[in-house]
Write a protein that holds these residues in place. Structure first.
Motif, PDB file in Angstrom:
ATOM      1  N   ARG A 152      10.421  53.384  52.843  1.00 28.52           N
ATOM      2  CA  ARG A 152      11.524  54.363  53.731  1.00 28.52           C
ATOM      3  C   ARG A 152      12.590  54.326  52.414  1.00 28.52           C
ATOM      4  O   ARG A 152      12.949  53.639  51.552  1.00 28.52           O
ATOM      5  CB  ARG A 152      11.975  53.664  54.633  1.00 28.52           C
ATOM      6  CG  ARG A 152      12.384  52.418  54.753  1.00 28.52           C
ATOM      7  CD  ARG A 152      12.961  51.946  56.204  1.00 28.52           C
ATOM      8  NE  ARG A 152      13.660  50.484  56.018  1.00 28.52           N
ATOM      9  CZ  ARG A 152      14.749  50.370  55.760  1.00 28.52           C
ATOM     10  NH1 ARG A 152      15.821  51.336  55.522  1.00 28.52           N
ATOM     11  NH2 ARG A 152      15.362  49.113  55.666  1.00 28.52           N
ATOM     12  N   GLU A 153      13.472  55.352  52.551  1.00 23.51           N
ATOM     13  CA  GLU A 153      14.417  55.616  51.624  1.00 23.51           C
ATOM     14  C   GLU A 153      15.194  54.545  51.773  1.00 23.51           C
ATOM     15  O   GLU A 153      16.140  53.966  50.632  1.00 23.51           O
ATOM     16  CB  GLU A 153      15.190  57.031  51.773  1.00 23.51           C
ATOM     17  CG  GLU A 153      14.205  58.138  51.759  1.00 23.51           C
ATOM     18  CD  GLU A 153      14.981  59.478  51.874  1.00 23.51           C
ATOM     19  OE1 GLU A 153      16.260  59.179  52.130  1.00 23.51           O
ATOM     20  OE2 GLU A 153      14.276  60.689  51.713  1.00 23.51           O
ATOM     21  N   GLY A 154      15.750  53.976  52.886  1.00 24.52           N
ATOM     22  CA  GLY A 154      16.921  52.598  52.878  1.00 24.52           C
ATOM     23  C   GLY A 154      16.312  51.641  52.263  1.00 24.52           C
ATOM     24  O   GLY A 154      17.091  50.995  51.538  1.00 24.52           O
ATOM     25  N   ALA A 155      15.106  51.456  52.162  1.00 27.50           N
ATOM     26  CA  ALA A 155      14.423  50.207  51.410  1.00 27.50           C
ATOM     27  C   ALA A 155      14.586  50.488  49.810  1.00 27.50           C
ATOM     28  O   ALA A 155      14.871  49.454  49.173  1.00 27.50           O
ATOM     29  CB  ALA A 155      13.092  50.054  51.648  1.00 27.50           C
ATOM     30  N   VAL A 156      14.748  51.606  49.355  1.00 27.02           N
ATOM     31  CA  VAL A 156      14.810  51.999  47.755  1.00 27.02           C
ATOM     32  C   VAL A 156      16.106  51.443  47.673  1.00 27.02           C
ATOM     33  O   VAL A 156      16.528  51.136  46.479  1.00 27.02           O
ATOM     34  CB  VAL A 156      14.423  53.345  47.560  1.00 27.02           C
ATOM     35  CG1 VAL A 156      14.551  53.285  46.035  1.00 27.02           C
ATOM     36  CG2 VAL A 156      12.931  53.556  47.975  1.00 27.02           C
ATOM     37  N   THR A 214       8.117  46.191  45.598  1.00 28.39           N
ATOM     38  CA  THR A 214       8.437  44.841  45.404  1.00 28.39           C
ATOM     39  C   THR A 214       8.708  44.409  43.942  1.00 28.39           C
ATOM     40  O   THR A 214       9.720  43.914  43.516  1.00 28.39           O
ATOM     41  CB  THR A 214       7.739  43.945  46.094  1.00 28.39           C
ATOM     42  OG1 THR A 214       7.697  44.223  47.568  1.00 28.39           O
ATOM     43  CG2 THR A 214       8.072  42.359  45.916  1.00 28.39           C
ATOM     44  N   VAL A 215       7.619  45.237  43.303  1.00 28.53           N
ATOM     45  CA  VAL A 215       7.637  44.894  41.717  1.00 28.53           C
ATOM     46  C   VAL A 215       9.076  45.563  41.105  1.00 28.53           C
ATOM     47  O   VAL A 215       9.563  45.196  40.318  1.00 28.53           O
ATOM     48  CB  VAL A 215       6.234  45.199  40.988  1.00 28.53           C
ATOM     49  CG1 VAL A 215       6.548  44.906  39.609  1.00 28.53           C
ATOM     50  CG2 VAL A 215       5.154  44.389  41.485  1.00 28.53           C
ATOM     51  N   LEU A 216       9.055  46.701  41.585  1.00 27.20           N
ATOM     52  CA  LEU A 216      10.198  47.499  41.069  1.00 27.20           C
ATOM     53  C   LEU A 216      11.388  46.830  41.267  1.00 27.20           C
ATOM     54  O   LEU A 216      12.314  47.038  40.398  1.00 27.20           O
ATOM     55  CB  LEU A 216      10.260  49.096  41.551  1.00 27.20           C
ATOM     56  CG  LEU A 216      11.296  49.959  41.080  1.00 27.20           C
ATOM     57  CD1 LEU A 216      11.246  49.937  39.765  1.00 27.20           C
ATOM     58  CD2 LEU A 216      11.106  51.274  41.963  1.00 27.20           C
ATOM     59  N   ILE A 217      11.873  46.403  42.550  1.00 33.83           N
ATOM     60  CA  ILE A 217      12.670  45.665  42.918  1.00 33.83           C
ATOM     61  C   ILE A 217      13.015  44.314  41.966  1.00 33.83           C
ATOM     62  O   ILE A 217      14.217  43.996  41.416  1.00 33.83           O
ATOM     63  CB  ILE A 217      12.817  45.131  44.190  1.00 33.83           C
ATOM     64  CG1 ILE A 217      12.962  46.589  45.160  1.00 33.83           C
ATOM     65  CG2 ILE A 217      14.105  44.401  44.360  1.00 33.83           C
ATOM     66  CD1 ILE A 217      13.065  46.020  46.675  1.00 33.83           C
TER      67      ILE A 217
END
Length: 394
Positions: free
Chosen positions: A41-45, A97-100
């Motif tokens: 979801r966009e909020g998670a990004v 998760t990896v991107l974060i």
């Protein structure tokens, strides 16, 4: 000759900090595409930005003492190497998760730029020249957030969101080579050899330093929460295209540029300029919050208060940074670490908190920006009293 050398160093510093600034905002227009590609979801990004800001802040607490002990150049080259490795991971991953995590390591690398943005001017200037140099530096640094969303929108439209990270990788490589080739060492020869805990106790034991620090946290937190929410509100809630979001996103930034110029005028009293900065931030927070109470949201109710807050913060950054740094010339690296580190940790925490709140109106955004303005006001009041007493005795 020395003046020309100092100007050259300021230009190199602007490029260094630009890497970190662009890493924070270049993908804002691509949030919707990132969410779709990563099945989130966009909020998670938004947590990509929150992770970046948190480590960007924490890492500065280590870069400052390192720069005081080993020198400015080794700290810069070490941080830039970390950033390039993390950016390679971000380019290749297909997992949020990896991107974060990669974004967190990016922040860990560019944290050195945050420290140097406060440390190098103190190495080179003092007094009103320091305030003027910080004003020019902030004006230069603000160019990168102006360009980043436009570049990100163009890259995303043509090649997709991964092109944003490839651009950052190339930019960092150029900046790192330039620093390694041409930047001299600026650490003062009389830098104190003190234990790390003693350095921090000396700085945090100063009431004025702590108040200026809290003001800077409030200023950056207000900007960060707008940056974190604006992509979702403009793109998701209002349904605007990624290119439209990128254009609207940068509209408040010239106000910060003008605020930095306004603060650098040498014929104005410091306390007068500070009051103008504080009042702008407080009023902007309320202007953002009030429409949210009535369920009103459009481009104007978002951008006008944002521009006013950016103007106030643009004034606040050079003024409060100069006030915090000037008394500590031989602890400049550590002082810059505390100012930059805690400032970005606070703004990262607020950006993370904003991701947990509803993103279908500007109520949450306005509430958090009002909180940031109130923190700035309450931190300035004891300093304003002190400045008033000083001016009466002069």
């Amino acid at each position: 000759m020395k003046r020309q050398r100092n100007v050259t160093l300021l230009l190199m510093l602007i490029l260094l900090v630009a890497v970190g600034q662009m890493a924070q905002t270049i993908y804002i227009p691509a949030i919707a595409g990132m969410a779709l590609d990563l099945h989130a979801r966009e909020g998670a990004v938004q947590n990509v930005m929150a992770a970046y800001l948190l480590t960007y802040g924490v890492s500065q607490l280590f870069y400052g003492p390192l720069a005081d002990r080993a020198g400015r150049r080794p700290a810069i080259l070490f941080g830039m190497a970390i950033f390039m490795l993390a950016t390679l991971v971000a380019v290749t991953t297909s997992n949020l998760t990896v991107l974060i995590a990669a974004s967190a390591f990016q922040g860990m690398g560019t944290g050195v730029g945050g420290v140097m943005a406060r440390t190098l001017p103190r190495d080179l200037y003092a007094g009103t020249e320091l305030r003027h140099a910080n004003s020019l530096l902030n004006m230069g640094i603000l160019v990168s957030p102006l360009l980043a969303p436009l570049i990100g929108g163009l890259l995303t439209t043509v090649w997709g969101w991964r092109a944003c990270y490839l651009f950052l990788l190339a930019l960092c490589a150029v900046v790192t080579f330039s620093m390694a080739r041409w930047m001299p060492e600026t650490r003062p020869t009389g830098t104190m050899n003190m234990r790390l805990i003693t350095r921090y106790k000396t700085l945090l034991g100063s009431g004025a330093f702590t108040c200026y620090l809290l003001m800077l946290i409030g200023g950056l937190a207000g900007i960060a929460v707008f940056e974190a929410c604006s992509g979702v509100l403009l793109g998701g809630a209002l349904g605007l295209s990624s290119m439209a979001v990128s254009v609207l996103f940068i509209l408040p930034i010239p106000a910060a540029f003008f605020g930095a110029w306004f603060a650098g005028r040498q014929n104005k009293r410091f306390s007068t300029l500070m009051w103008q900065a504080v009042a702008s931030c407080m009023a902007a927070g309320l202007m953002m919050w009030v429409p949210g109470w009535f369920g009103v949201m459009n481009v104007w109710t978002l951008l006008v208060p944002a521009a006013l807050f950016f103007f106030g913060a643009g004034m606040l950054f050079p003024l409060a940074t100069s006030g915090a740094m000037e008394p500590f010339p031989f602890l400049a690296g550590t002082a810059g670490a505390l100012v930059g580190g805690l400032q970005n940790m606070g703004s990262g925490a607020l950006a993370w908190f904003s991701a947990l709140l509803p993103q279908n109106s500007q109520f949450s955004l306005g509430m958090l920006m009002t909180f940031a303005g109130l923190l700035i006001l309450l931190s300035w009041l004891p300093l304003a009293l002190r400045h008033g007493q000083h001016e009466q005795t002069v």
